[in-house]
Design a protein around this motif. Structure first.
Motif, PDB file in Angstrom:
ATOM      1  N   GLU A   1       0.834  -1.204   0.000  1.00  0.00           N
ATOM      2  CA  GLU A   1       0.000   0.000   0.000  1.00  0.00           C
ATOM      3  C   GLU A   1       0.871   1.257   0.000  1.00  0.00           C
ATOM      4  OE1 GLU A   1      -3.298   2.188   2.900  1.00  0.00           O
ATOM      5  OE2 GLU A   1      -2.977   0.025   3.060  1.00  0.00           O
ATOM      6  N   LYS A   2       1.959   1.228   0.768  1.00  0.00           N
ATOM      7  CA  LYS A   2       2.873   2.378   0.815  1.00  0.00           C
ATOM      8  C   LYS A   2       3.527   2.602  -0.544  1.00  0.00           C
ATOM      9  CE  LYS A   2       6.658   4.305   3.590  1.00  0.00           C
ATOM     10  NZ  LYS A   2       7.470   4.761   2.467  1.00  0.00           N
ATOM     11  N   ARG A   3       3.911   1.523  -1.202  1.00  0.00           N
ATOM     12  CA  ARG A   3       4.544   1.667  -2.520  1.00  0.00           C
ATOM     13  C   ARG A   3       3.561   2.287  -3.520  1.00  0.00           C
ATOM     14  NH1 ARG A   3       5.936  -3.852  -1.323  1.00  0.00           N
ATOM     15  NH2 ARG A   3       8.078  -4.004  -0.521  1.00  0.00           N
ATOM     16  N   MET A   4       2.318   1.770  -3.501  1.00  0.00           N
ATOM     17  CA  MET A   4       1.336   2.197  -4.492  1.00  0.00           C
ATOM     18  C   MET A   4       0.847   3.631  -4.254  1.00  0.00           C
ATOM     19  SD  MET A   4      -1.032  -1.219  -4.880  1.00  0.00           S
ATOM     20  CE  MET A   4      -2.204  -0.321  -5.893  1.00  0.00           C
TER      21      MET A   4
ATOM     22  N   MET B   1       2.161   6.051  -2.059  1.00  0.00           N
ATOM     23  CA  MET B   1       3.084   7.112  -1.664  1.00  0.00           C
ATOM     24  C   MET B   1       4.382   7.069  -2.460  1.00  0.00           C
ATOM     25  SD  MET B   1       2.422   6.838   2.465  1.00  0.00           S
ATOM     26  CE  MET B   1       3.255   8.371   2.856  1.00  0.00           C
ATOM     27  N   ASP B   2       5.096   5.948  -2.397  1.00  0.00           N
ATOM     28  CA  ASP B   2       6.434   5.897  -2.984  1.00  0.00           C
ATOM     29  C   ASP B   2       6.417   6.040  -4.502  1.00  0.00           C
ATOM     30  OD1 ASP B   2       7.145   5.498  -0.409  1.00  0.00           O
ATOM     31  OD2 ASP B   2       7.709   3.384  -0.611  1.00  0.00           O
ATOM     32  N   ASN B   3       5.397   5.464  -5.156  1.00  0.00           N
ATOM     33  CA  ASN B   3       5.370   5.456  -6.621  1.00  0.00           C
ATOM     34  C   ASN B   3       4.321   6.399  -7.197  1.00  0.00           C
ATOM     35  OD1 ASN B   3       7.356   3.471  -6.618  1.00  0.00           O
ATOM     36  ND2 ASN B   3       5.846   1.827  -6.474  1.00  0.00           N
ATOM     37  N   GLN B   4       3.963   7.431  -6.445  1.00  0.00           N
ATOM     38  CA  GLN B   4       2.984   8.419  -6.911  1.00  0.00           C
ATOM     39  C   GLN B   4       3.640   9.800  -7.008  1.00  0.00           C
ATOM     40  OE1 GLN B   4      -0.261   8.238  -7.835  1.00  0.00           O
ATOM     41  NE2 GLN B   4      -0.258   5.995  -7.644  1.00  0.00           N
ATOM     42  N   PRO B   5       3.290  10.590  -8.056  1.00  0.00           N
ATOM     43  CA  PRO B   5       3.789  11.969  -8.100  1.00  0.00           C
ATOM     44  C   PRO B   5       3.351  12.720  -6.836  1.00  0.00           C
ATOM     45  CG  PRO B   5       2.755  11.348 -10.183  1.00  0.00           C
ATOM     46  CD  PRO B   5       2.454  10.241  -9.213  1.00  0.00           C
ATOM     47  N   TYR B   6       4.244  13.394  -6.209  1.00  0.00           N
ATOM     48  CA  TYR B   6       3.997  14.143  -4.978  1.00  0.00           C
ATOM     49  C   TYR B   6       3.544  13.245  -3.820  1.00  0.00           C
ATOM     50  CZ  TYR B   6       3.999  17.877  -8.436  1.00  0.00           C
ATOM     51  OH  TYR B   6       4.340  18.712  -9.476  1.00  0.00           O
ATOM     52  N   GLY B   7       3.780  11.946  -3.943  1.00  0.00           N
ATOM     53  CA  GLY B   7       3.363  11.026  -2.889  1.00  0.00           C
ATOM     54  C   GLY B   7       4.087  11.244  -1.572  1.00  0.00           C
ATOM     55  N   GLN B   8       5.268  11.864  -1.637  1.00  0.00           N
ATOM     56  CA  GLN B   8       6.047  12.113  -0.422  1.00  0.00           C
ATOM     57  C   GLN B   8       5.760  13.491   0.195  1.00  0.00           C
ATOM     58  OE1 GLN B   8       8.037   9.723   0.811  1.00  0.00           O
ATOM     59  NE2 GLN B   8       7.423   8.401  -0.907  1.00  0.00           N
ATOM     60  N   PHE B   9       4.875  14.265  -0.461  1.00  0.00           N
ATOM     61  CA  PHE B   9       4.684  15.645  -0.037  1.00  0.00           C
ATOM     62  C   PHE B   9       4.186  15.737   1.413  1.00  0.00           C
ATOM     63  CE2 PHE B   9       1.877  19.333   0.528  1.00  0.00           C
ATOM     64  CZ  PHE B   9       2.768  20.356   0.289  1.00  0.00           C
ATOM     65  N   THR B  10       3.153  14.979   1.742  1.00  0.00           N
ATOM     66  CA  THR B  10       2.575  15.061   3.092  1.00  0.00           C
ATOM     67  C   THR B  10       3.593  14.676   4.152  1.00  0.00           C
ATOM     68  OG1 THR B  10       0.373  14.544   2.232  1.00  0.00           O
ATOM     69  CG2 THR B  10       0.719  14.256   4.599  1.00  0.00           C
ATOM     70  N   GLY B  11       4.341  13.608   3.890  1.00  0.00           N
ATOM     71  CA  GLY B  11       5.351  13.179   4.850  1.00  0.00           C
ATOM     72  C   GLY B  11       6.429  14.220   5.065  1.00  0.00           C
ATOM     73  N   GLU B  12       6.879  14.829   3.977  1.00  0.00           N
ATOM     74  CA  GLU B  12       7.904  15.865   4.090  1.00  0.00           C
ATOM     75  C   GLU B  12       7.371  17.104   4.813  1.00  0.00           C
ATOM     76  OE1 GLU B  12      11.093  15.685   3.337  1.00  0.00           O
ATOM     77  OE2 GLU B  12      10.798  13.579   2.777  1.00  0.00           O
ATOM     78  N   MET B  13       6.097  17.448   4.565  1.00  0.00           N
ATOM     79  CA  MET B  13       5.496  18.609   5.208  1.00  0.00           C
ATOM     80  C   MET B  13       5.402  18.390   6.725  1.00  0.00           C
ATOM     81  SD  MET B  13       1.733  20.316   4.545  1.00  0.00           S
ATOM     82  CE  MET B  13       0.890  18.828   5.120  1.00  0.00           C
ATOM     83  N   PHE B  14       4.897  17.232   7.139  1.00  0.00           N
ATOM     84  CA  PHE B  14       4.769  16.963   8.575  1.00  0.00           C
ATOM     85  C   PHE B  14       6.131  16.867   9.255  1.00  0.00           C
ATOM     86  CE2 PHE B  14       0.391  16.222   7.702  1.00  0.00           C
ATOM     87  CZ  PHE B  14      -0.278  16.273   8.919  1.00  0.00           C
ATOM     88  N   LYS B  15       7.129  16.359   8.532  1.00  0.00           N
ATOM     89  CA  LYS B  15       8.477  16.247   9.096  1.00  0.00           C
ATOM     90  C   LYS B  15       9.045  17.615   9.438  1.00  0.00           C
ATOM     91  CE  LYS B  15      11.015  13.340   6.919  1.00  0.00           C
ATOM     92  NZ  LYS B  15      11.905  12.745   5.878  1.00  0.00           N
ATOM     93  N   ARG B  16       8.677  18.635   8.646  1.00  0.00           N
ATOM     94  CA  ARG B  16       9.180  19.984   8.890  1.00  0.00           C
ATOM     95  C   ARG B  16       8.314  20.774   9.871  1.00  0.00           C
ATOM     96  NH1 ARG B  16      11.058  17.958   4.499  1.00  0.00           N
ATOM     97  NH2 ARG B  16      12.965  18.720   3.502  1.00  0.00           N
ATOM     98  N   LEU B  17       7.010  20.444   9.903  1.00  0.00           N
ATOM     99  CA  LEU B  17       6.110  21.137  10.834  1.00  0.00           C
ATOM    100  C   LEU B  17       6.292  20.660  12.270  1.00  0.00           C
ATOM    101  CD1 LEU B  17       2.762  21.245   8.806  1.00  0.00           C
ATOM    102  CD2 LEU B  17       4.140  23.209   9.493  1.00  0.00           C
ATOM    103  N   PHE B  18       6.542  19.368  12.432  1.00  0.00           N
ATOM    104  CA  PHE B  18       6.641  18.770  13.764  1.00  0.00           C
ATOM    105  C   PHE B  18       8.006  18.091  13.896  1.00  0.00           C
ATOM    106  CE2 PHE B  18       2.198  18.713  12.428  1.00  0.00           C
ATOM    107  CZ  PHE B  18       1.574  19.352  13.492  1.00  0.00           C
ATOM    108  N   THR B  19       8.929  18.781  14.541  1.00  0.00           N
ATOM    109  CA  THR B  19      10.288  18.237  14.645  1.00  0.00           C
ATOM    110  C   THR B  19      10.448  17.271  15.811  1.00  0.00           C
ATOM    111  OG1 THR B  19      10.936  20.162  15.956  1.00  0.00           O
ATOM    112  CG2 THR B  19      11.286  20.271  13.564  1.00  0.00           C
ATOM    113  N   LYS B  20       9.593  17.413  16.855  1.00  0.00           N
ATOM    114  CA  LYS B  20       9.686  16.540  18.033  1.00  0.00           C
ATOM    115  C   LYS B  20       8.399  15.756  18.281  1.00  0.00           C
ATOM    116  CE  LYS B  20      13.116  19.389  20.442  1.00  0.00           C
ATOM    117  NZ  LYS B  20      13.433  20.140  21.693  1.00  0.00           N
ATOM    118  N   HIS B  21       7.270  16.348  17.939  1.00  0.00           N
ATOM    119  CA  HIS B  21       5.970  15.713  18.153  1.00  0.00           C
ATOM    120  C   HIS B  21       5.853  14.444  17.290  1.00  0.00           C
ATOM    121  CE1 HIS B  21       1.596  15.203  18.213  1.00  0.00           C
ATOM    122  NE2 HIS B  21       1.606  15.965  19.295  1.00  0.00           N
ATOM    123  N   PRO B  22       5.140  13.410  17.764  1.00  0.00           N
ATOM    124  CA  PRO B  22       4.973  12.177  16.971  1.00  0.00           C
ATOM    125  C   PRO B  22       4.339  12.386  15.596  1.00  0.00           C
ATOM    126  CG  PRO B  22       4.375  11.763  19.253  1.00  0.00           C
ATOM    127  CD  PRO B  22       4.621  13.241  19.146  1.00  0.00           C
TER     128      PRO B  22
END
Length: 323
Positions: free
Chosen positions: A78-81, A83-104
């Motif tokens: 499911e992750k491959r289909m 997120m990993d293999n979709q255009p902009y599939g990593q966008f949400t993950g990258e956004m949350f990684k920068r918004l929340f540096t310590k929070h889960p």
């Protein structure tokens, strides 16, 4: 460990799916940062089946190595289909990684491939025991249903209460929807048909809520009386079986402070009075940690005071608790 939902089996996930589909139903699950939900969509005449399936999921799921490995690969695909293999599939993950540096929230619920590879069976089992418990769950039902009947179905199945002293049970009540018993100091007594009828009439964790919402109960205010020097409202409660019980609620706090009840057995009337005190919060509930029981019969009287060191509501409940 990644936060994606645990997919449980009755015995096998395929059997669960077969039960749903063969009864014209659909089911799925979803996980976000803050919650996991499971759902079934059934014809309204299959309400009981849906409730049973969800009670099975909570009470005795099969969480084994085969199931975990299988679902682990499902989530990876499911992750491959998605997120990993979709255009902009990593966008949400990258956004949350920068918004929340310590929070889960910095991690996506689906997790990473490294998380999924590292997850162990023991972690899944521990996660279930901690989070998949009745006091951490919300049940929502919608559709062409009879509200009163639905409440009965939701609440009539299981009830268990245990009072222990130094780790040893001294008082137990068990009810499985059709039968039950009460046990005190190893003296076991099966519930009578009248008691079973009363249990099935109660639709809330605490029966006092039924006095207001459930039409099968009748509550009458009989004035104000003193209980331990304080004013208390006196209520006479009539149960569906015709049995009556008197309850007293402190005028200032509105908390239950005393109950009075009389029963007849072997041509002898037994009077039971219980006084409640020392209310403490247990989760979202105020619970009396001191109860004084007075039993009077045949000119004799026995008084027993019980002080609770800890109270647990719907915590760590398993199927064995209802035996």
């Amino acid at each position: 460990m990644s936060g994606w939902c645990l997919l449980f089996n009755l015995t096998k996930r395929g059997e669960f799916m077969k039960l749903v589909s063969s009864n014209a139903g659909q089911n799925n699950a979803n996980t976000s940062h803050d919650r996991t939900f499971y759902y079934e969509v059934f014809p309204s005449n299959q309400l009981k089946l849906g409730l049973w399936l969800e009670s099975e999921r909570m009470l005795h799921p099969v969480i084994n190595e085969v199931g975990v490995k299988t679902q682990n690969e499902v989530v990876k695909e499911e992750k491959r289909m998605r997120m990993d293999n979709q255009p902009y599939g990593q966008f949400t993950g990258e956004m949350f990684k920068r918004l929340f540096t310590k929070h889960p929230y910095t991690w996506q619920p689906i997790g990473s491939m490294a998380d999924l590879d590292a997850a162990t069976l023991a972690e899944f089992q521990a996660f279930f025991k901690k989070y998949y418990v009745p006091n951490n769950a919300v049940l929502s039902i919608a559709g062409d249903i009879d509200i009163a009947q639905t409440k009965e179905l939701v609440n009539a199945y299981l009830e268990a209460m245990t009072m222990s002293m130094d780790g040893n049970p001294v008082m137990k009540t068990r009810f499985n929807g059709t039968a039950g018993y009460q046990e005190q100091m190893s003296q076991k007594k099966a519930m009578t048909p009248e008691e079973i009828k009363e249990k099935n009439a109660v639709t809330n964790l605490f029966e006092q809520l039924d006095y207001v919402k459930n039409p099968v109960f009748k509550a009458e205010v009989k004035g104000v009386e003193k209980v331990n020097g304080s004013d208390a409202y006196k209520l006479v409660i009539t149960y569906p079986t015709g049995k009556t019980k008197t309850e007293f609620y402190d005028v200032a706090s509105k908390l239950l402070v005393k109950t009075e009840e009389a029963t007849t057995a072997n041509n002898m009337t037994i009077s039971n009075t219980v006084e409640f005190a020392d209310y403490k919060r247990v989760g979202a509930i105020l619970f009396p940690h001191t109860q004084t029981l007075t039993v009077s019969a045949g000119g004799q009287q026995q008084v027993m005071e019980m002080k609770a060191q800890s109270v647990k509501v719907n915590e760590g409940v398993t199927t064995a608790d209802f035996n």
